[in-house]
Write a protein that holds these residues in place. Structure first.
Motif, mmCIF file in Angstrom:
data_model
loop_
_atom_site.group_PDB
_atom_site.id
_atom_site.type_symbol
_atom_site.label_atom_id
_atom_site.label_comp_id
_atom_site.label_asym_id
_atom_site.label_seq_id
_atom_site.Cartn_x
_atom_site.Cartn_y
_atom_site.Cartn_z
ATOM 1 N N ASP A 110 0.813 -1.220 0.000
ATOM 2 C CA ASP A 110 0.000 0.000 0.000
ATOM 3 C C ASP A 110 0.847 1.270 0.000
ATOM 4 O O ASP A 110 0.317 2.376 0.129
ATOM 5 C CB ASP A 110 -0.942 0.001 1.196
ATOM 6 N N GLY A 111 2.167 1.106 -0.128
ATOM 7 C CA GLY A 111 3.057 2.252 -0.164
ATOM 8 C C GLY A 111 3.547 2.710 1.183
ATOM 9 O O GLY A 111 4.440 3.560 1.276
ATOM 10 N N VAL A 112 2.992 2.152 2.249
ATOM 11 C CA VAL A 112 3.416 2.511 3.600
ATOM 12 C C VAL A 112 4.718 1.782 3.934
ATOM 13 O O VAL A 112 4.892 0.605 3.605
ATOM 14 C CB VAL A 112 2.318 2.145 4.621
ATOM 15 N N PHE A 113 5.631 2.485 4.594
ATOM 16 C CA PHE A 113 6.879 1.861 5.012
ATOM 17 C C PHE A 113 6.625 0.910 6.176
ATOM 18 O O PHE A 113 5.857 1.228 7.092
ATOM 19 C CB PHE A 113 7.898 2.921 5.430
ATOM 20 N N GLU A 114 7.282 -0.233 6.143
ATOM 21 C CA GLU A 114 7.177 -1.205 7.218
ATOM 22 C C GLU A 114 8.534 -1.323 7.903
ATOM 23 O O GLU A 114 9.547 -1.564 7.251
ATOM 24 C CB GLU A 114 6.747 -2.563 6.670
ATOM 25 N N VAL A 115 8.519 -1.127 9.238
ATOM 26 C CA VAL A 115 9.762 -1.134 10.010
ATOM 27 C C VAL A 115 9.703 -2.269 11.034
ATOM 28 O O VAL A 115 9.010 -2.156 12.051
ATOM 29 C CB VAL A 115 9.974 0.208 10.733
ATOM 30 N N PRO A 116 10.384 -3.377 10.789
ATOM 31 C CA PRO A 116 10.426 -4.467 11.769
ATOM 32 C C PRO A 116 11.280 -4.068 12.977
ATOM 33 O O PRO A 116 12.362 -3.495 12.826
ATOM 34 C CB PRO A 116 11.077 -5.621 10.998
ATOM 35 N N LEU A 117 10.793 -4.376 14.175
ATOM 36 C CA LEU A 117 11.522 -4.091 15.398
ATOM 37 C C LEU A 117 12.241 -5.347 15.880
ATOM 38 O O LEU A 117 11.949 -6.458 15.435
ATOM 39 C CB LEU A 117 10.571 -3.575 16.476
ATOM 40 N N ALA A 118 13.146 -5.179 16.814
ATOM 41 C CA ALA A 118 13.955 -6.291 17.295
ATOM 42 C C ALA A 118 13.117 -7.368 17.969
ATOM 43 O O ALA A 118 13.498 -8.542 17.988
ATOM 44 C CB ALA A 118 15.026 -5.775 18.256
ATOM 45 N N ASP A 119 11.948 -6.989 18.537
ATOM 46 C CA ASP A 119 11.115 -7.964 19.242
ATOM 47 C C ASP A 119 10.105 -8.651 18.323
ATOM 48 O O ASP A 119 9.227 -9.386 18.781
ATOM 49 C CB ASP A 119 10.384 -7.301 20.412
ATOM 50 N N GLY A 120 10.213 -8.412 17.026
ATOM 51 C CA GLY A 120 9.346 -9.073 16.073
ATOM 52 C C GLY A 120 8.159 -8.256 15.615
ATOM 53 O O GLY A 120 7.508 -8.599 14.617
ATOM 54 N N ARG A 121 7.821 -7.198 16.327
ATOM 55 C CA ARG A 121 6.713 -6.348 15.905
ATOM 56 C C ARG A 121 7.100 -5.547 14.662
ATOM 57 O O ARG A 121 8.286 -5.313 14.400
ATOM 58 C CB ARG A 121 6.318 -5.396 17.037
ATOM 59 N N VAL A 122 6.098 -5.152 13.908
ATOM 60 C CA VAL A 122 6.313 -4.328 12.715
ATOM 61 C C VAL A 122 5.415 -3.107 12.817
ATOM 62 O O VAL A 122 4.210 -3.226 13.074
ATOM 63 C CB VAL A 122 5.990 -5.104 11.428
ATOM 64 N N VAL A 123 5.993 -1.933 12.649
ATOM 65 C CA VAL A 123 5.207 -0.697 12.657
ATOM 66 C C VAL A 123 5.231 -0.080 11.268
ATOM 67 O O VAL A 123 6.214 -0.201 10.524
ATOM 68 C CB VAL A 123 5.737 0.320 13.703
ATOM 69 N N GLY A 124 4.128 0.574 10.920
ATOM 70 C CA GLY A 124 4.024 1.233 9.632
ATOM 71 C C GLY A 124 4.275 2.723 9.752
ATOM 72 O O GLY A 124 4.070 3.324 10.812
ATOM 73 N N ALA A 125 4.709 3.326 8.663
ATOM 74 C CA ALA A 125 4.990 4.766 8.650
ATOM 75 C C ALA A 125 4.670 5.342 7.287
ATOM 76 O O ALA A 125 5.055 4.777 6.257
ATOM 77 C CB ALA A 125 6.453 5.026 8.984
ATOM 78 N N ARG A 126 3.962 6.462 7.293
ATOM 79 C CA ARG A 126 3.707 7.154 6.039
ATOM 80 C C ARG A 126 4.995 7.795 5.512
ATOM 81 O O ARG A 126 5.197 7.888 4.295
ATOM 82 C CB ARG A 126 2.631 8.220 6.245
ATOM 83 N N ARG A 127 5.822 8.264 6.423
ATOM 84 C CA ARG A 127 7.102 8.856 6.057
ATOM 85 C C ARG A 127 8.181 8.384 7.027
ATOM 86 O O ARG A 127 7.877 8.017 8.173
ATOM 87 C CB ARG A 127 7.033 10.399 6.101
ATOM 88 N N LEU A 128 9.420 8.446 6.572
ATOM 89 C CA LEU A 128 10.563 8.094 7.419
ATOM 90 C C LEU A 128 11.507 9.283 7.540
ATOM 91 O O LEU A 128 11.784 9.984 6.551
ATOM 92 C CB LEU A 128 11.355 6.924 6.818
ATOM 93 N N LEU A 129 12.001 9.500 8.755
ATOM 94 C CA LEU A 129 13.097 10.436 8.979
ATOM 95 C C LEU A 129 14.244 9.613 9.556
ATOM 96 O O LEU A 129 14.144 9.089 10.665
ATOM 97 C CB LEU A 129 12.691 11.545 9.952
ATOM 98 N N VAL A 130 15.316 9.483 8.789
ATOM 99 C CA VAL A 130 16.442 8.641 9.190
ATOM 100 C C VAL A 130 17.553 9.517 9.747
ATOM 101 O O VAL A 130 18.094 10.382 9.048
ATOM 102 C CB VAL A 130 16.960 7.803 8.006
ATOM 103 N N THR A 131 17.873 9.292 11.011
ATOM 104 C CA THR A 131 18.900 10.094 11.699
ATOM 105 C C THR A 131 19.802 9.153 12.497
ATOM 106 O O THR A 131 20.151 9.428 13.636
ATOM 107 C CB THR A 131 18.242 11.120 12.643
#
Length: 323
Positions: free
Chosen positions: A92-113
């Protein structure tokens, strides 16, 4: 206890240093849903204090970060300690960010720092003193080491520049060339400024009673120094972005690699912004924080345009049904 998280956020910020937290603060105050993911390994952790930043001069880095996290949470932002190993874009175009504990969160935008890692010369004892009496930036540490016996270890294209800079804080400077060949102009500059040059190979650093005592050369000679300055080669913490087709490249200055962006922090991947040392390896805390704020404002504007377009599309659909 595992912290409860939403499935989707307007913005996920990867990296909780000055750039990431300041960006998150701006977005949270703009009433955006924001999640900061931080590995808990800040680049400036070994330093005693943050310098050259008005209002927080001398504040320990960890204290400054804790204040920043509290301020982000004050406006509804979330901050979670985790490591991000990969990012992908969903159907769907949303970014998927897997976390270390196995959960995945979605993001409309990413800010990488996510910042950089400092690579130092392979000299025994050097890494252990990093951020203490082995330093790199005169604007960050110069006042604290003023008038001391300072050695500058050549390491990269800016070594001569670094030696000339540190000469402003101390008259007692020794340049350890480590194979670097000075031009006639550079040699004249060093002679004029009273900077001594040691051409012998450096074997190790000498430490006595947990204090730097000098530099041991290959022949066993020890050149007494209280401080060493060395420019690191920076390695971008960006491997997790390769799934999006975003890779680090060599910085024009030759100091390491970085993620290239435009002035607003946009990367070559739509929907992804970057800021801080990841995009500017030599930026101090203040500059990194400003870059995070600039990127956040642009992200909010980008989301605003999208929100407006979605609203207009819905409005037209409702009008069509009424007709």
């Amino acid at each position: 206890m595992t912290e409860m998280l939403d499935n989707r956020y307007d913005v996920v910020v990867i990296g909780g240093g000055a750039a990431g937290l300041n960006g998150a603060l701006m977005l949270a105050r703009a009433r955006r849903s924001v999640l900061v993911l931080d590995s808990g390994t800040p680049r400036n952790a070994p330093a005693d204090g943050v310098h050259g930043l008005l209002g927080v001069e001398g504040t320990p880095p960890r204290v400054l970060l804790e204040r920043g996290q509290s301020e982000v949470r004050q406006y509804g932002g979330r901050v979670v300690n985790t490591v991000v190993d990969a990012v992908r874009r969903g159907a769907d175009g949303v970014f998927e960010v897997p976390l270390a504990d196995g959960r995945v969160v979605g993001a409309r935008r990413l800010l990488v720092t996510s910042g950089v890692i400092d690579e130092l010369p392979d000299i025994p004892g050097l890494r252990e003193r990093w951020g203490r009496d082995v330093v790199h930036c005169p604007y960050c540490h110069g006042w604290e080491v003023r008038d001391l016996a300072i050695g500058v270890l050549a390491n990269g294209p800016l070594a001569v520049h670094q030696a000339l800079l540190f000469r402003q804080w101390s008259q007692n400077i020794v340049f350890f060339a480590r194979g670097a060949v000075l031009t006639d102009e550079q040699a004249e500059q060093f002679a004029a400024r009273g900077i001594d040059v040691v051409s012998d190979e450096v074997a190790a650093v000498e430490v006595i009673d947990d204090r730097l005592a000098g530099v041991r050369l290959a022949d066993g000679t020890v050149v007494e120094r209280a401080v060493l300055a060395v420019g690191s080669r920076t390695v971008a913490r960006a491997d997790f972005l390769t799934g999006l087709g975003l890779r680090a490249e060599e910085h024009p200055s030759g100091v390491g690699d970085y993620i290239r962006t435009d002035e607003a922090g946009r990367t070559d991947v739509p929907g992804v912004w970057a800021a801080g040392n990841l995009t500017n390896p030599v930026a101090q805390v203040g500059a990194a924080a400003v870059a995070g704020a600039v990127a956040a404002a642009q992200i909010n504007l980008d989301l605003l345009h999208e929100d407006t377009q979605i609203a207009v599309t819905g409005y037209r659909a409702r009008l069509a049904v009424q007709r």
